[in-house]
Design a protein around this motif. Structure first.
Motif, PDB file in Angstrom:
ATOM      1  N   GLY A 169      29.332  37.683  51.424  1.00 29.39           N
ATOM      2  CA  GLY A 169      30.491  36.805  51.331  1.00 29.39           C
ATOM      3  C   GLY A 169      30.598  36.091  49.994  1.00 29.39           C
ATOM      4  O   GLY A 169      31.251  35.056  49.878  1.00 29.39           O
ATOM      5  N   LEU A 170      29.986  36.654  48.971  1.00 30.94           N
ATOM      6  CA  LEU A 170      29.969  36.016  47.647  1.00 30.94           C
ATOM      7  C   LEU A 170      30.867  36.738  46.639  1.00 30.94           C
ATOM      8  O   LEU A 170      30.776  36.481  45.440  1.00 30.94           O
ATOM      9  CB  LEU A 170      28.524  35.980  47.112  1.00 30.94           C
ATOM     10  N   ARG A 200      28.199  49.339  41.729  1.00 32.57           N
ATOM     11  CA  ARG A 200      28.757  49.502  43.088  1.00 32.57           C
ATOM     12  C   ARG A 200      27.848  48.823  44.119  1.00 32.57           C
ATOM     13  O   ARG A 200      28.326  48.122  45.012  1.00 32.57           O
ATOM     14  CB  ARG A 200      28.904  50.978  43.443  1.00 32.57           C
ATOM     15  N   ASP A 201      26.547  49.053  43.996  1.00 35.51           N
ATOM     16  CA  ASP A 201      25.582  48.455  44.931  1.00 35.51           C
ATOM     17  C   ASP A 201      25.609  46.935  44.840  1.00 35.51           C
ATOM     18  O   ASP A 201      25.583  46.242  45.855  1.00 35.51           O
ATOM     19  CB  ASP A 201      24.166  48.965  44.654  1.00 35.51           C
ATOM     20  N   GLY A 202      25.673  46.417  43.619  1.00 31.63           N
ATOM     21  CA  GLY A 202      25.723  44.962  43.426  1.00 31.63           C
ATOM     22  C   GLY A 202      26.984  44.355  44.023  1.00 31.63           C
ATOM     23  O   GLY A 202      26.930  43.308  44.675  1.00 31.63           O
ATOM     24  N   LEU A 203      28.116  45.008  43.813  1.00 32.65           N
ATOM     25  CA  LEU A 203      29.377  44.512  44.375  1.00 32.65           C
ATOM     26  C   LEU A 203      29.362  44.584  45.902  1.00 32.65           C
ATOM     27  O   LEU A 203      29.837  43.670  46.579  1.00 32.65           O
ATOM     28  CB  LEU A 203      30.561  45.305  43.809  1.00 32.65           C
ATOM     29  N   ALA A 204      28.802  45.663  46.446  1.00 30.98           N
ATOM     30  CA  ALA A 204      28.703  45.796  47.906  1.00 30.98           C
ATOM     31  C   ALA A 204      27.816  44.697  48.481  1.00 30.98           C
ATOM     32  O   ALA A 204      28.113  44.125  49.537  1.00 30.98           O
ATOM     33  CB  ALA A 204      28.170  47.176  48.281  1.00 30.98           C
ATOM     34  N   ASP A 205      26.734  44.370  47.783  1.00 35.86           N
ATOM     35  CA  ASP A 205      25.842  43.302  48.237  1.00 35.86           C
ATOM     36  C   ASP A 205      26.572  41.957  48.234  1.00 35.86           C
ATOM     37  O   ASP A 205      26.446  41.172  49.178  1.00 35.86           O
ATOM     38  CB  ASP A 205      24.596  43.248  47.361  1.00 35.86           C
ATOM     39  N   TYR A 234      40.111  44.656  42.761  1.00 36.26           N
ATOM     40  CA  TYR A 234      38.827  44.358  43.393  1.00 36.26           C
ATOM     41  C   TYR A 234      38.933  43.807  44.808  1.00 36.26           C
ATOM     42  O   TYR A 234      37.962  43.801  45.535  1.00 36.26           O
ATOM     43  CB  TYR A 234      38.037  43.387  42.518  1.00 36.26           C
ATOM     44  N   GLU A 235      40.105  43.338  45.191  1.00 40.25           N
ATOM     45  CA  GLU A 235      40.265  42.785  46.531  1.00 40.25           C
ATOM     46  C   GLU A 235      41.562  43.316  47.125  1.00 40.25           C
ATOM     47  O   GLU A 235      42.650  43.008  46.630  1.00 40.25           O
ATOM     48  CB  GLU A 235      40.281  41.257  46.470  1.00 40.25           C
ATOM     49  N   GLU A 236      41.432  44.095  48.160  1.00 43.60           N
ATOM     50  CA  GLU A 236      42.587  44.746  48.800  1.00 43.60           C
ATOM     51  C   GLU A 236      43.647  43.723  49.209  1.00 43.60           C
ATOM     52  O   GLU A 236      43.344  42.725  49.860  1.00 43.60           O
ATOM     53  CB  GLU A 236      42.100  45.517  50.037  1.00 43.60           C
ATOM     54  N   GLY A 237      44.895  43.966  48.789  1.00 43.00           N
ATOM     55  CA  GLY A 237      46.016  43.137  49.200  1.00 43.00           C
ATOM     56  C   GLY A 237      46.193  41.834  48.455  1.00 43.00           C
ATOM     57  O   GLY A 237      47.159  41.116  48.698  1.00 43.00           O
ATOM     58  N   ARG A 238      45.308  41.516  47.535  1.00 44.30           N
ATOM     59  CA  ARG A 238      45.398  40.253  46.805  1.00 44.30           C
ATOM     60  C   ARG A 238      46.292  40.412  45.575  1.00 44.30           C
ATOM     61  O   ARG A 238      46.109  41.316  44.777  1.00 44.30           O
ATOM     62  CB  ARG A 238      44.016  39.795  46.356  1.00 44.30           C
ATOM     63  N   VAL A 239      47.260  39.517  45.431  1.00 38.36           N
ATOM     64  CA  VAL A 239      48.109  39.485  44.254  1.00 38.36           C
ATOM     65  C   VAL A 239      47.482  38.521  43.253  1.00 38.36           C
ATOM     66  O   VAL A 239      47.134  37.385  43.598  1.00 38.36           O
ATOM     67  CB  VAL A 239      49.552  39.040  44.619  1.00 38.36           C
ATOM     68  N   MET A 240      47.324  38.984  42.024  1.00 39.71           N
ATOM     69  CA  MET A 240      46.638  38.189  41.003  1.00 39.71           C
ATOM     70  C   MET A 240      47.619  37.282  40.250  1.00 39.71           C
ATOM     71  O   MET A 240      48.735  37.687  39.939  1.00 39.71           O
ATOM     72  CB  MET A 240      45.930  39.115  40.010  1.00 39.71           C
ATOM     73  N   ASN A 241      47.161  36.081  39.947  1.00 38.56           N
ATOM     74  CA  ASN A 241      47.957  35.099  39.220  1.00 38.56           C
ATOM     75  C   ASN A 241      47.786  35.185  37.717  1.00 38.56           C
ATOM     76  O   ASN A 241      48.465  34.484  36.976  1.00 38.56           O
ATOM     77  CB  ASN A 241      47.580  33.685  39.673  1.00 38.56           C
ATOM     78  N   HIS A 242      46.840  35.999  37.272  1.00 37.97           N
ATOM     79  CA  HIS A 242      46.508  36.102  35.851  1.00 37.97           C
ATOM     80  C   HIS A 242      46.409  37.561  35.427  1.00 37.97           C
ATOM     81  O   HIS A 242      46.226  38.442  36.248  1.00 37.97           O
ATOM     82  CB  HIS A 242      45.150  35.439  35.566  1.00 37.97           C
ATOM     83  N   VAL A 243      46.459  37.771  34.116  1.00 42.62           N
ATOM     84  CA  VAL A 243      46.094  39.035  33.494  1.00 42.62           C
ATOM     85  C   VAL A 243      44.755  38.768  32.819  1.00 42.62           C
ATOM     86  O   VAL A 243      44.574  37.736  32.150  1.00 42.62           O
ATOM     87  CB  VAL A 243      47.139  39.486  32.447  1.00 42.62           C
ATOM     88  N   TYR A 244      43.814  39.696  32.978  1.00 41.34           N
ATOM     89  CA  TYR A 244      42.461  39.523  32.447  1.00 41.34           C
ATOM     90  C   TYR A 244      42.260  40.403  31.218  1.00 41.34           C
ATOM     91  O   TYR A 244      42.651  41.571  31.214  1.00 41.34           O
ATOM     92  CB  TYR A 244      41.438  39.853  33.539  1.00 41.34           C
TER      93      TYR A 244
END
Length: 142
Positions: free
Chosen positions: A136-137, A126-131, A38-48
């Protein structure tokens, strides 16, 4: 053909589920330290993981990659905690039964008889995530 997944409905197996596009095998481990879907370049600390088919399907549909979406039955090898990205932030309590762990999660099976969300539902998400991004939320608490 199975019906579309229902939000907040515990999967009949009672198992933890993980949605992805990664082609994995029984016995493989999901581990923290991978890139976010969901976030380009971010390494995750957890498995969901989740206990609802609906949340797992969203994960499979929005995962990065060109492969088909997959839903795995998984067993966390350590403690799990509520996923703070949805619990009490977007939804009161944990109705999506979504969790995270810093420990490995073992693939123990795969669901192959599931149906994804409609194109209208996907576009609304997609629209909700883009919003959220525009405002910045789109914060990930990891």
């Amino acid at each position: 053909m199975p019906s579309s997944p229902k939000p907040f409905e515990r999967h009949e197996s009672g198992a933890f589920l993980h949605g992805t596009k990664a082609a994995l095998e029984i016995g493989d481990l999901l581990v923290p330290g991978r890139y976010s879907n969901y976030e380009e370049g971010r390494v995750m600390n957890h498995v969901y993981v989740t206990k609802t088919l609906d949340a797992a399907v969203w994960g499979a549909e929005f995962a990065k990659g060109d492969g088909r979406g997959r839903i795995y039955l998984v067993e966390p090898e350590g403690a799990v905690e509520d996923d703070p990205n949805v619990t009490d932030k977007k939804l009161p309590g944990n109705p999506t039964l979504s969790y995270r762990t810093r420990e490995p999660v073992r693939i123990v099976g795969e669901l192959t008889d599931w149906r994804g969300h409609s194109e209208e539902q996907l576009q609304a998400m997609r629209d909700g995530l883009a919003d959220l991004r525009r405002r910045g939320l789109d914060v990930i608490y990891d």
